[in-house]
Design an enzyme around this catalytic site. Structure first.
Site, PDB file in Angstrom:
ATOM      1  NE  ARG B  17      17.539  27.730 105.161  1.00 55.41           N
ATOM      2  CZ  ARG B  17      16.607  27.379 106.264  1.00 55.41           C
ATOM      3  NH1 ARG B  17      17.041  26.256 106.785  1.00 55.41           N
ATOM      4  NH2 ARG B  17      15.567  28.026 106.310  1.00 55.41           N
ATOM      5  CG  ASP B  18      13.132  26.092 104.865  1.00 62.67           C
ATOM      6  OD1 ASP B  18      13.687  25.264 105.466  1.00 62.67           O
ATOM      7  OD2 ASP B  18      11.945  26.641 105.009  1.00 62.67           O
ATOM      8  CG  HIS B 209       9.781  31.062 106.210  1.00 64.14           C
ATOM      9  ND1 HIS B 209      10.865  31.157 105.641  1.00 64.14           N
ATOM     10  CD2 HIS B 209       9.869  29.831 106.751  1.00 64.14           C
ATOM     11  CE1 HIS B 209      11.105  29.697 105.424  1.00 64.14           C
ATOM     12  NE2 HIS B 209      10.535  29.002 106.071  1.00 64.14           N
ATOM     13  CG  HIS B 211       7.022  25.700 106.019  1.00 62.76           C
ATOM     14  ND1 HIS B 211       7.747  24.735 105.471  1.00 62.76           N
ATOM     15  CD2 HIS B 211       7.919  26.493 106.519  1.00 62.76           C
ATOM     16  CE1 HIS B 211       9.111  24.874 105.425  1.00 62.76           C
ATOM     17  NE2 HIS B 211       9.057  26.109 106.031  1.00 62.76           N
ATOM     18  CB  CYS B 242      12.111  21.996 109.623  1.00 59.35           C
ATOM     19  SG  CYS B 242      13.184  22.279 111.039  1.00 59.35           S
ATOM     20  CG  ASN B 251       9.825  27.076 102.396  1.00 59.28           C
ATOM     21  OD1 ASN B 251      10.506  26.244 102.008  1.00 59.28           O
ATOM     22  ND2 ASN B 251       9.790  27.581 103.189  1.00 59.28           N
TER      23      ASN B 251
END
Lengths: 302, 302
Positions: B17-18, B209, B211, B242, B251
């Site tokens: 996803r990310d 989370h 990055h 993003c 990430n």
């Protein structure tokens, strides 16, 4: 400020030596001097400027004398020359370095490949050069290479490195640097090794040298200063490697380290944006994208 | 094991996803499913598999239903679907996700750009969706985006994020994730924010989370688990970003995080070499070099 976070850390710029020595592109001496001048303008006060290795072994450092003759000499800036043998020491002295950094490699296999001698012979060389340095009035420091792992022998015991530090301390080093030459270390290892080394050589200031080969370098840097290391090495742009260690990649980047340290409230005296600009500039000189990230991401808040 | 180092950490794979949502290359659903299968084969047990954003806003996630229909369903694997509104929640439920992750953005400007609502409206949405999730028997979690800094508003106060967490906790989240969406945070900030959030929402498990936009991601991860975060997000290859945050990069990489954690004696259940291979593979699918380093450097000792 949180517990374990010091008020100030000294950052040594190693880009001109460790950063450039493994690059395929040979830069002219004038570019190296500009790199040093830019680092100083960005607040750096200790520079690993050159290595006095044999020019055939490390062609990137063949112009060490030329570089040292051209760098700005200032009371508040100290130039380090890396030395691997007696001949290198003579050259360093003649070139007028402020500090000689003698390399002792923690494992025999890597020591043989790096400087054609065993670890034991490296210790003997250090003792001999330390005595000369003290006589000549130049500051002698030691880097223990492969302190966190060896590309040829694998795991390196912390007890072995601490024992090397104990013996090195006998000859009066101004500082001992623990180097993760191949970027294998992790923070728990940093804490353990620093604690043991401090116990083995309690009077000697400790410096740490990290490569970001496996993305552990910045976490290791945090562990190091939280565990009392007074000084950290870094290279502008994160350039670097070792010609005699397979897969070794760049040092932690000075600009990214500055971002991290300043964000944590640790004073460095460094100018992050100026360093980031220099990181991008040195990448242009080398014709490659550098591993440092601040130059791409920008500081925050921007 | 040293003080503050936990025995075990859960790693959530967010690459599907990310990791993929910001990539220029649109991958077929079959490749996404293969990525998920490879992650599970490498030991991953929680996967952020899809986002139910509007297909026009995030075209990379338009095939969310197709992906969820094809992933292997196992008792021991939990699939997370990201949800930004009521319509996304309906789709997530129909697609059979195990967890819905609702995003609440800490700043109004970023919240408007990310999901067309203010932070306050995001909180109201969360309460409504949490009630529905509890009724439907799906696990509801919240990510507080931009917890460590906003690309538009700059610094974000830890007290503000903790207050959001306190209000979020009222609706019974199974977990709150603190997201450094733009990779601006540093370890002292992680420690401070986790401590405040735990105080504000003492019963709620915390996830982080990170990055690696400015090379602080791995140091932040270490600070997070030393400060008691039970779960960390990471993406294979370190892919990601993003679409609505300028300059946001990947990430932290699952394989590099695994190397760091395992080296520190923290169990993850993950297979580092298999993850590194998958990181290289996803880079090939995307036609780019991934930021992860383990696939290039190799594990150590090799």
């Amino acid at each position: 400020m949180q517990a374990g976070v010091p008020g100030r850390i000294e950052v040594v710029e190693v880009g001109p030596r460790d950063g450039l020595q493994n690059e395929a592109t040979l830069l002219p001496a004038a570019t190296k001097v500009e790199l040093i001048e830019r680092a100083i303008a960005a607040g750096v006060r200790r520079v690993e400027a050159v290595s006095f290795a044999h020019p055939r072994r490390v062609p990137q450092m063949a112009d060490a004398e030329q570089v040292m003759a051209a760098v700005p000499r200032r009371e508040d800036v100290s130039y380090i020359g890396l030395v691997l043998n007696g001949r290198g020491f003579d050259r360093a002295l003649a070139a007028g370095v402020d500090e000689v950094n003698v390399v002792v490699v923690a494992t025999d296999t890597f020591s043989e490949r790096n400087q054609g001698m065993s670890t034991e012979q490296g210790l003997a060389l250090w003792s001999e050069l330390a005595a000369r340095a003290h006589r000549e009035g130049v500051r002698p420091t030691v880097t223990i290479a492969a302190s966190f792992g060896c590309p040829f022998e694998g795991t390196v015991s912390a007890a072995h490195v601490a024992e090397l530090a104990r013996r090195i301390a006998d000859a009066g080093p101004a500082e001992i640097a623990l180097a993760d030459t191949i970027g294998a270390g992790v923070p728990t290892q940093v804490v353990d090794l620093l604690a043991r080394t401090r116990e083995a050589a309690p009077a000697v200031p400790l410096r740490c040298h990290f490569h970001n080969t496996r993305n552990t370098g910045y976490a290791n840097a945090v562990a190091a200063f939280q565990e009392g290391a007074a000084t950290l090495d870094a290279s502008v742009g994160g350039i670097g490697g070792c010609p005699f260690a397979p897969n070794a990649t760049g040092n932690i980047a000075t600009e990214d380290l500055e971002y991290l340290l300043t964000g944590m409230g640790v004073r460095t005296g460094l100018d992050g944006p100026a360093l980031a600009e220099t990181g991008t500039w040195i990448g242009e000189q080398l014709g490659k994208e550098v591993p440092a990230l601040l130059g791409k991401a920008g500081t925050f808040p921007g």
